[in-house]
Design a protein around this motif. Structure first.
Motif, mmCIF file in Angstrom:
data_model
loop_
_atom_site.group_PDB
_atom_site.id
_atom_site.type_symbol
_atom_site.label_atom_id
_atom_site.label_comp_id
_atom_site.label_asym_id
_atom_site.label_seq_id
_atom_site.Cartn_x
_atom_site.Cartn_y
_atom_site.Cartn_z
ATOM 1 N N ALA A 28 0.848 -1.195 0.000
ATOM 2 C CA ALA A 28 0.000 0.000 0.000
ATOM 3 C C ALA A 28 0.883 1.244 0.000
ATOM 4 O O ALA A 28 1.532 1.551 0.996
ATOM 5 N N ASP A 29 0.916 1.930 -1.128
ATOM 6 C CA ASP A 29 1.751 3.126 -1.275
ATOM 7 C C ASP A 29 1.198 3.923 -2.452
ATOM 8 O O ASP A 29 0.881 3.351 -3.492
ATOM 9 N N ASP A 30 1.067 5.243 -2.289
ATOM 10 C CA ASP A 30 0.502 6.044 -3.382
ATOM 11 C C ASP A 30 1.553 6.452 -4.421
ATOM 12 O O ASP A 30 1.232 7.141 -5.379
ATOM 13 N N GLU A 31 2.817 6.001 -4.222
ATOM 14 C CA GLU A 31 3.844 6.238 -5.237
ATOM 15 C C GLU A 31 3.901 5.030 -6.172
ATOM 16 O O GLU A 31 4.381 3.959 -5.797
ATOM 17 N N LYS A 32 3.379 5.211 -7.377
ATOM 18 C CA LYS A 32 3.291 4.080 -8.312
ATOM 19 C C LYS A 32 4.663 3.484 -8.628
ATOM 20 O O LYS A 32 4.803 2.273 -8.777
ATOM 21 N N HIS A 33 5.680 4.342 -8.726
ATOM 22 C CA HIS A 33 7.031 3.852 -9.005
ATOM 23 C C HIS A 33 7.479 2.886 -7.911
ATOM 24 O O HIS A 33 8.063 1.834 -8.197
ATOM 25 N N MET A 34 7.173 3.223 -6.665
ATOM 26 C CA MET A 34 7.554 2.386 -5.534
ATOM 27 C C MET A 34 6.819 1.051 -5.568
ATOM 28 O O MET A 34 7.420 -0.011 -5.401
ATOM 29 N N THR A 35 5.507 1.080 -5.791
ATOM 30 C CA THR A 35 4.738 -0.175 -5.807
ATOM 31 C C THR A 35 5.171 -1.079 -6.955
ATOM 32 O O THR A 35 5.218 -2.303 -6.811
ATOM 33 N N THR A 36 5.515 -0.479 -8.100
ATOM 34 C CA THR A 36 5.962 -1.270 -9.251
ATOM 35 C C THR A 36 7.261 -2.004 -8.938
ATOM 36 O O THR A 36 7.420 -3.201 -9.234
ATOM 37 N N ILE A 37 8.205 -1.300 -8.324
ATOM 38 C CA ILE A 37 9.492 -1.904 -7.968
ATOM 39 C C ILE A 37 9.295 -3.045 -6.967
ATOM 40 O O ILE A 37 9.794 -4.154 -7.156
ATOM 41 N N MET A 48 2.359 7.894 4.751
ATOM 42 C CA MET A 48 1.564 8.989 4.191
ATOM 43 C C MET A 48 0.809 8.513 2.957
ATOM 44 O O MET A 48 1.385 8.358 1.888
ATOM 45 N N MET A 49 -0.497 8.263 3.123
ATOM 46 C CA MET A 49 -1.344 7.843 2.008
ATOM 47 C C MET A 49 -2.653 8.616 2.022
ATOM 48 O O MET A 49 -3.085 9.086 3.079
ATOM 49 N N ILE A 53 -0.572 4.567 9.353
ATOM 50 C CA ILE A 53 -0.638 4.293 10.788
ATOM 51 C C ILE A 53 -2.059 3.899 11.193
ATOM 52 O O ILE A 53 -2.274 3.027 12.036
ATOM 53 N N GLU A 54 -3.067 4.518 10.558
ATOM 54 C CA GLU A 54 -4.462 4.141 10.820
ATOM 55 C C GLU A 54 -4.747 2.737 10.314
ATOM 56 O O GLU A 54 -5.407 1.940 10.985
ATOM 57 N N ALA A 114 9.180 8.314 5.008
ATOM 58 C CA ALA A 114 10.274 9.265 4.846
ATOM 59 C C ALA A 114 10.480 10.045 6.144
ATOM 60 O O ALA A 114 11.415 10.834 6.277
ATOM 61 N N ARG A 115 9.598 9.826 7.111
ATOM 62 C CA ARG A 115 9.703 10.512 8.393
ATOM 63 C C ARG A 115 10.870 9.924 9.186
ATOM 64 O O ARG A 115 11.091 8.713 9.189
ATOM 65 N N SER A 116 11.607 10.760 9.857
ATOM 66 C CA SER A 116 12.819 10.297 10.540
ATOM 67 C C SER A 116 12.752 10.410 12.057
ATOM 68 O O SER A 116 13.694 10.058 12.752
#
Length: 215
Positions: free
Chosen positions: A6-15, A53-54, A60-61, A79-81
């Motif tokens: 579950a991630d709204d960055e398509k590049h990330m989900t594809t990888i 972040m989605m 987190i929810e 990306a939160r540190s």
């Protein structure tokens, strides 16, 4: 093994989808928190990779809602540190917390370790061959039904933990199972008759656990 990304960055989900499928996992992909929960509760998911972040519902929810009803593993990506963020994620039940950017190969290694994807497990007189879906006792193959093998596998993968009937029902039979809770007891009894009663411990009023000590 079934994995939900579950991630709204398509590049990330594809990888990630490419990496997971190469390892033989079944993969579902969600682009927001609501879709993630819908896919999770309509499929038998073993592990969820969640971006913090989605849209619609935050990671987190989603993690909090999943962990209230399931023993599925959850990996938080963010990306939160802040150490406070890491504490918050682990505090509600996340099993792993990985900061972006990260090497997908490292993520794969951590997930393999988390899922305990060993091919064969030997426990005293018992041998479980996860790849061939066979179980042997003192060298002789046992005749286990599909649900008995799935129940044994889930108990073994969570060895050291007491699993309630509800968690066994939702994880082995599925969230939409409408049968009776006592079916767990029936299957546990049959499993014990076949593999030996000493391999599964009853915790009265709490549930069952797999006895993994080799003595």
């Amino acid at each position: 093994m079934n994995i939900l990304i579950a991630d709204d960055e398509k590049h990330m989900t594809t990888i990630l989808k490419t990496y997971f499928e190469k390892e033989g996992y079944n993969v579902w992909v969600a682009m927001d928190g609501e879709e993630a929960l819908e896919l999770f509760f309509s499929n038998k998911i073993d592990l969820v990779v969640l971006d913090w972040m989605m849209p619609k519902r935050s990671g987190i929810e989603v993690c909090n809602e999943i962990k209230q009803v399931s023993l599925a593993k959850v990996v938080m990506l963010t990306a939160r540190s802040s150490h406070d963020d890491e504490f918050s994620a682990l505090d509600i039940g996340a099993d792993e917390y990985i900061r972006k950017p990260f090497d997908p190969r490292i993520l794969m290694l951590r997930i393999k370790k988390m899922l305990g994807t060993e091919k064969v497990a030997a426990i005293r007189d018992l041998e479980i061959d996860f790849e061939r879906k066979k179980v042997f006792k003192n060298g002789e193959e046992l005749s286990l039904y599909k649900k008995e093998f799935e129940l044994l596998t889930f108990l073994y993968e969570n060895k050291g933990r007491i699993l309630s009937r509800d968690s066994l029902l939702s994880s082995v039979w599925g969230m939409d199972y409408l049968g009776e809770e006592r079916t767990v007891d029936t299957h546990i009894k049959r499993l014990r008759d076949k593999i030996g009663a000493d391999h599964v411990i009853t915790h009265r009023g709490m549930g069952y656990s797999f006895h993994d000590k080799n003595q």
